[in-house]
Structure formats: structure tokens, C-alpha cells
Design an enzyme around this catalytic site. Structure first.
Site, PDB file in Angstrom:
ATOM      1  N   ASP A   1     -34.764  38.837  37.197  1.00  0.00           N
ATOM      2  CA  ASP A   1     -33.801  38.113  38.022  1.00  0.00           C
ATOM      3  C   ASP A   1     -33.147  39.163  38.907  1.00  0.00           C
ATOM      4  O   ASP A   1     -32.324  39.938  38.441  1.00  0.00           O
ATOM      5  CB  ASP A   1     -32.778  37.431  37.102  1.00  0.00           C
ATOM      6  CG  ASP A   1     -31.585  36.861  37.873  1.00  0.00           C
ATOM      7  OD1 ASP A   1     -31.607  36.867  39.122  1.00  0.00           O
ATOM      8  OD2 ASP A   1     -30.624  36.414  37.214  1.00  0.00           O
TER       9      ASP A   1
ATOM     10  N   LYS B   1     -29.597  42.029  48.824  1.00  0.00           N
ATOM     11  CA  LYS B   1     -30.207  40.704  48.843  1.00  0.00           C
ATOM     12  C   LYS B   1     -29.698  39.877  50.028  1.00  0.00           C
ATOM     13  O   LYS B   1     -30.358  38.951  50.477  1.00  0.00           O
ATOM     14  CB  LYS B   1     -29.861  40.011  47.523  1.00  0.00           C
ATOM     15  CG  LYS B   1     -30.622  38.730  47.250  1.00  0.00           C
ATOM     16  CD  LYS B   1     -30.377  38.298  45.813  1.00  0.00           C
ATOM     17  CE  LYS B   1     -30.969  36.957  45.501  1.00  0.00           C
ATOM     18  NZ  LYS B   1     -30.765  36.601  44.090  1.00  0.00           N
TER      19      LYS B   1
ATOM     20  N   GLU C   1     -34.861  30.581  41.555  1.00  0.00           N
ATOM     21  CA  GLU C   1     -33.969  30.806  40.418  1.00  0.00           C
ATOM     22  C   GLU C   1     -33.704  29.529  39.606  1.00  0.00           C
ATOM     23  O   GLU C   1     -33.782  29.559  38.385  1.00  0.00           O
ATOM     24  CB  GLU C   1     -32.663  31.440  40.903  1.00  0.00           C
ATOM     25  CG  GLU C   1     -32.877  32.886  41.355  1.00  0.00           C
ATOM     26  CD  GLU C   1     -31.868  33.368  42.378  1.00  0.00           C
ATOM     27  OE1 GLU C   1     -30.882  32.655  42.631  1.00  0.00           O
ATOM     28  OE2 GLU C   1     -32.077  34.466  42.930  1.00  0.00           O
TER      29      GLU C   1
ATOM     30  N   ASP D   1     -25.556  26.810  39.487  1.00  0.00           N
ATOM     31  CA  ASP D   1     -25.688  28.262  39.367  1.00  0.00           C
ATOM     32  C   ASP D   1     -24.638  28.958  40.229  1.00  0.00           C
ATOM     33  O   ASP D   1     -24.770  29.028  41.441  1.00  0.00           O
ATOM     34  CB  ASP D   1     -27.112  28.664  39.797  1.00  0.00           C
ATOM     35  CG  ASP D   1     -27.330  30.175  39.761  1.00  0.00           C
ATOM     36  OD1 ASP D   1     -26.348  30.928  39.597  1.00  0.00           O
ATOM     37  OD2 ASP D   1     -28.481  30.599  39.902  1.00  0.00           O
TER      38      ASP D   1
END
Length: 650
Positions: A10, A71, A175, A199
Site C-alpha cells: 500500500d 504521490k 485501494e 477510506d
């Protein structure tokens, strides 16, 4: 080393996590600090490169050369609005390199710049090493996760980061899909279930709705906010305390980067405390101009500071339900993912929204995504255990894909949330008489006009025989594979002429050569890191030797056993070495080793003589150091050459 199993990684905005499926279950792997998540941080100093906890721990001292949030840059153009607005908040420099963003840092006294793929590859390398240290085997195969939002170029760039890190990326998966897998293994169900995945991580917020039936996952919709997460909650608390400091001490600390950094670290800690306690205290010594800052915050105040943000998390939930054409009463399961879902208020808001429905918190929210990725890695690398066999995975395209037709209209071939892999074909024609060619422009996005969407790439199909408008037939095919890589082709039916493009967003993509160069550089940096570690270890070895030797000869138990001349000889040489060390902290490994040999030349004969006369020395066995010198005095002191070096940094 033998070849290890495939792992699931992850790769998060703020933290990353790695898991492996073995012995019929998933193990989430702790790093060398014992943490099961590792900060996605890379720091560059005058002497070394740090990744993970070590990088995050020194951020207060070295903010401009500590890179995080890679990211948010990966797979984007420099002039992307997101990049431009994020740059304002980062302490490190982002520069424009032919339209692509690079981070610029000072490393070993030189100015260096790195592509986001390279920074992410450093984090991935760290995750790979964490897994290898635990498994005792080399790890090459991995499944890496990305947000459901990521467009093609971002997915591809993430894959490139894996390649640079020396990983064979088996697949890039969403994800929420990974979290659903983690969850799907726990609950085998026959009837179709609708699952909502909530999330809320360190920097991003994603809501996804999936259906699971007989082990088959299908993503129905995704929504969220790329800029909402734990860091925003920290910021609210930081601003609250900056204001409090102003009131109490009439001083503004907001311009002092280090003070704000230390305050932020304390706030993050307090926030975590508030998930389990109703209040938390903050104590920071000498925060600003010598003033100690001691204060506290209640859970209620924290909730009030973030009230709008917390409530705002329900908007994407409603949007995801609308897109999936479901009513909230039709959701069977709600799954919490991401550290911020531990906040009691967020759980309560979500539970109330779903009319008191129980939330699924059985999976550690920080680890759920890596957990699912590890299972998926096992499936893709052919794990035969039955826990894994009954699981099939369908991913989706996050955005609609289509081409521009006359008047700048977006004509969609593949709708968003279509399960992939998928293939769609549509026939188009010419707009004017005797038109010799057509320009196929591929876009992704939800707006009616292409100018509001994102251009992925374009190509021309030429050599169409002259004909009146509307006569030629041009067949356009969109084909997306399991990794979300898009192939678009156009064929003129009359001549069979064909042209096609693979959308890997080349304008944002690294070339093969670039990737190879970066792989080599990554190896080089890794070797430099190793060299630095060896250097430090030989320095520590010399230092311990000198100090231990000094302590040994000064020990009162040796009074009368060693003659003063010998004793002085050793002390003089030790002090000389200690002085040399103070002046040459950055010497090379060989110099430290040479100094140690010189010191041993003086000490060994004297110590050997001592042994022979005394039949073994009181109070200590020979230490296990190069040159086997005796441990001194009462407690035998062993060599501290390879012990942990612990440094507290606020």
C-alpha cells in the site's frame, strides 16, 4: 538469497504498508523500528539518504530536503492545478523540467533533482527491504495499490516507480478493491452484498461502493476528496494552538518553520491520543524564543475545530450512493479504512447516516489495503491455498473515456465505473467532403465538452479515399487491459488502413531509457547508503575501542598490575585518537580502520603482557572487538560497534 513470495504494498500519500500471504494468512510486516506502517518520506542530508521513520524524524531539522507527498505529484504535469496549489504548502522545492515536476534538494553538498517516480521508488525500495528482512528472502513480485481516482498516467507512473525499485509489479489495483478483498476473505457470502468502503487516510479521502457475490467483486462507484485527511485535522489543531500562543505570549510563531514543525508533531500525537481518551496534553520545551508551551485539548474541542471537515465526509458518501443508484438502506456492509477512521466522531457521523448500522472495524484500518494487496499478490502468483482460490477480482475505470467529435463534443466509448478489462467499438465518419484523414483525440473525464476533460493522447488516421462527407466508415476501438492500460485503434473500413495508440500518457511517462537510468541510480544510491552505514559502524568501533581501552587501564583493579609507563603510553594514544575522531567525524571507513590498527599496535602488546603476568585479567573477558581487547573493570564492556544508535529528535 532464495526467492521469496509476492508481497502487497500500500503506497500511501503519507504512510506505506507491506504485507505477505503465507501459511494461509496475511502477515503485515513491521519495519526495523517495529512499526507496521512506514512514513512515505525520503530525506537527503550532507552525508546520507534516509527513508521512512528516519526521514520523518529529522524533518524539523531539515525541512527543505525532506520529501513527502510524492504521490500527489506522480503522473502529473508541472502546470496541473493540483501541483501548483500543493507546491505552496510544501517546504521542499518543486521545479519544472520540460513540463514535468521534479523535486529539488541538496544532497551531499550538491543540488539534485528527482522525478516523483524516483522518490516513490525509494519508498517502494524501503518496503521491499522491510519484507526481505522479515522473510529472509529476495522479494521481486508485488501488487501495488493506487487510489480509485488515479488516471492512466498516474497508474503507469506508479508502475514505473516499482520498476525503478527493482520490483516486478504484477498488477496495480485500486485501494478500495484491495480493502474489499481483505474483507472478502473474512466473510464468505452467497447472496450479493453491497459494500461501502470509507477510506480516510493521512492525505486523501475515498469512498467506494462494491458488490460482492460468490467471491466476485465489482466496483459500482467511487467518489471522494483528494485533499482531505489526517493532516488537515492536524492543521486545524496547529492553527488553534498558534492562536493560543499568540493570546498567552503575544508572539506569532507561524513564521518560524521549526516551531510550527514541532507543534505539528505534538498535535499529531495528541490527535491519536484523542481517539482513545477524552483529553490530551501537549508539552513542548522552548517552543519559541525560549518559551515552554504546556497546554491541553479536549476531544470535544478537537471535534469542534474540525466540525465542517468531519461533516463534509458524508458528501462523497451520498455521491457514491447516487452513482451506484443505491439507497443507503441497500448497503449491507460499511468498511473503515485509513487511520483517520479511528476518530470516534467520524465513526458516529457515518453510523448515524446509515441509521445506526454497525460499522466493520475488524480489520486494522491502516493495514486493510496492504492486507488485500497481499492476498491479490498471492492469487496472481498462483498461490493454491483454498482461502485464496475462491476470489475473483473486477476493477473499474475511474473516469469515462472517449474521443472528440465535431464541435468539441466528448463522445464516450467507455463509461466511468465500467468493469475492466473491457473493449468497446463505435463507428464514426468524416465531417467534410473528400476529407483525407481524421484526428482521433482521446479524452478522459465526465464533462460534455472535451475542453473541460483531460486529453490523454491523439493520433491521425490518414489516406482515406476521397468521398462525400458521411460516407467513409471509421471504426474506433477502445481496449483496456487488467492494468488499466488503454489501447485505442482506428480502422478505415474501405481500405483496412489502421493506426493506433497505447495511452500510457507518454507526455507524462518516463521513457525506457529514463527508467533504466533511474534503476541504475537507485542501485548507486543504495550502494552509497550501505557505504555510509559501514563508515559509521567503523567510526563507532574505533570510538568504543579507544574509550573502553582508556577505561580498562584507568580501572583501580589494575593498580600495580600495569606499570605507569605502559599505562601512560595507552592513555596518550587513546587521547590522541579521541582528538582525531572529534576533528574527523566524516573521514572514510579506511581511515577509521587504519587508526584502529595504529591504536591496537600500541595496546595489544601491553595487554598481552598483562595477561601473561596475571593469568587472565580481573573483571573482564576479552571483548569481541577487532583485536580482541579485554573488557574493562567491573562490568565487562563489550564492543559497541554494531549496537543501535539511538538519537532523540523532536
Amino acid at each position: 538469497m532464495s526467492k521469496g513470495p509476492a508481497v502487497g504494498i500500500d503506497l500511501g500519500t503519507t504512510y506505506s504498508c507491506v504485507g505477505v500471504f503465507q501459511h494461509g494468512k496475511v502477515e503485515i510486516i513491521a519495519n526495523d523500528q517495529g512499526n507496521r506502517t512506514t512514513p512515505s518520506y525520503v530525506a537527503f542530508t550532507d552525508t546520507e539518504r534516509l527513508i521512512g521513520d528516519a526521514a520523518k524524524n529529522q524533518v524539523a531539522m531539515n525541512p527543505t530536503n525532506t520529501v513527502f507527498d510524492a504521490k500527489r505529484l506522480i503522473g502529473r504535469r508541472f502546470d496541473d492545478a493540483v501541483v501548483q496549489s500543493d507546491m505552496k504548502h510544501w517546504p521542499f522545492m518543486v521545479v519544472n523540467d520540460a513540463g514535468r515536476p521534479k523535486v529539488q534538494v541538496e544532497y551531499k553538498g550538491e543540488t539534485k533533482s528527482f522525478y516523483p517516480e524516483e522518490v516513490s521508488s525509494m519508498v517502494l525500495t524501503k518496503m521491499k527491504e522491510i519484507a526481505e528482512a522479515y522473510l529472509g528472502k529476495t522479494v521481486t513480485n508485488a501488487v501495488v495499490t493506487v487510489p480509485a481516482y488515479f488516471n492512466d498516467s498516474q497508474r503507469q507512473a506508479t508502475k514505473d516507480a516499482g520498476t525503478i525499485a527493482g520490483l516486478n509489479v504484477l498488477r496495480i489495483i485500486n485501494e478500495p478493491t484491495a480493502a474489499a478483498i481483505a474483507y472478502g476473505l473474512d466473510k464468505k457470502v452467497g447472496a450479493e452484498r453491497n459494500v461501502l468502503i470509507f477510506d480516510l487516510g493521512g492525505g486523501t479521502f475515498d469512498v467506494s461502493i462494491l458488490t460482492i457475490e460468490d467471491g466476485i467483486f465489482e466496483v459500482k462507484s467511487t467518489a471522494g476528496d483528494t485533499h482531505l485527511g489526517g493532516e488537515d485535522f492536524d492543521n486545524r489543531m496547529v492553527n488553534h494552538f498558534i492562536a493560543e500562543f499568540k493570546r498567552k505570549h503575544k508572539k506569532d510563531i507561524s513564521e518560524n518553520k521549526r516551531a510550527v514543525r514541532r507543534l505539528r508533531t505534538a498535535c499529531e500525537r495528541a490527535k491519536r491520543t484523542l481517539s482513545s481518551s477524552t483529553q490530551a496534553s501537549i508539552e513542548i520545551d522552548s517552543l519559541y524564543e525560549g518559551i515552554d508551551f504546556y497546554t491541553s485539548i479536549t476531544r470535544a474541542r478537537f471535534e469542534e475545530l474540525n466540525a465542517d471537515l468531519f461533516r463534509g465526509t458524508l458528501d462523497p458518501v451520498e455521491k457514491a450512493l447516487r452513482d451506484a443508484k443505491l439507497d443507503k438502506s441497500q448497503i449491507h456492509d460499511i468498511v473503515l479504512v485509513g487511520g483517520s477512521t479511528r476518530i470516534p466522531k467520524i465513526q458516529k457521523l457515518l453510523q448515524d447516516f446509515f441509521n445506526g448500522k454497525e460499522l466493520n472495524k475488524s480489520i486494522n484500518p491502516d493495514e486493510a489495503v496492504a492486507y488485500g494487496a497481499a492476498v491479490q499478490a498471492a492469487i496472481l502468483s498462483g498461490d493454491k491455498s483454498e482461502n485464496v482460490q475462491d476470489l475473483l477480482l473486477l476493477d473499474v475505470t475511474p473516469l469515462s473515456l472517449g474521443i472528440e467529435t465535431a464541435g468539441g463534443v466528448m463522445t464516450v466509448l467507455i463509461k466511468r465505473n465500467t468493469t475492466i478489462p473491457t473493449k468497446q467499438t463505435q463507428t464514426f465518419t468524416t465531417y467534410s467532403d473528400n476529407q483525407p484523414g481524421v484526428l482521433i483525440q482521446v479524452y478522459e473525464g465526465e464533462r460534455a465538452m472535451t475542453k473541460d476533460n483531460n486529453l490523454l493522447g491523439k493520433f491521425e488516421l490518414t489516406g482515406i479515399p476521397p468521398a462525400p462527407r458521411g460516407v467513409p466508415q471509421i471504426e474506433v476501438t477502445f481496449d483496456i487491459d487488467a492494468n488499466g492500460i488503454l489501447n485505442v485503434s482506428a480502422v478505415d473500413k474501405s481500405t483496412g488502413k489502421e493506426n493506433k495508440i497505447t495511452i500510457t500518457n507518454d507526455k507524462g511517462r518516463l521513457s525506457k531509457e529514463d527508467i533504466e537510468r533511474m534503476v541504475q541510480e537507485a542501485e548507486k544510491y543504495k550502494a552509497e547508503d550501505e557505504k555510509q552505514r559501514d563508515k559509521v559502524s567503523s567510526k563507532n568501533s574505533l570510538e568504543s575501542y579507544a574509550f573502553n581501552m582508556k577505561a580498562t587501564v584507568e580501572d583501580e583493579k589494575l593498580q600495580g598490575k600495569i606499570n605507569d609507563e605502559d599505562k601512560q603510553k595507552i592513555l596518550d594514544k587513546c587521547n590522541e585518537i579521541i582528538n582525531w575522531l572529534d576533528k574527523n567525524q566524516t573521514a572514510e571507513k579506511e581511515e577509521f580502520e587504519h587508526q584502529q590498527k595504529e591504536l591496537e599496535k600500541v595496546c595489544n602488546p601491553i595487554i598481552t603482557k598483562l595477561y601473561q603476568s596475571a593469568g587472565g585479567m580481573p573483571g573482564g573477558m576479552p571483548g569481541g572487538m577487532p583485536g580482541g581487547f579485554p573488557g574493562g573493570g567491573a562490568p565487562p564492556s563489550g564492543g559497541a560497534s554494531s549496537g543501535p544508535t539511538i538519537e532523540e529528535v523532536d
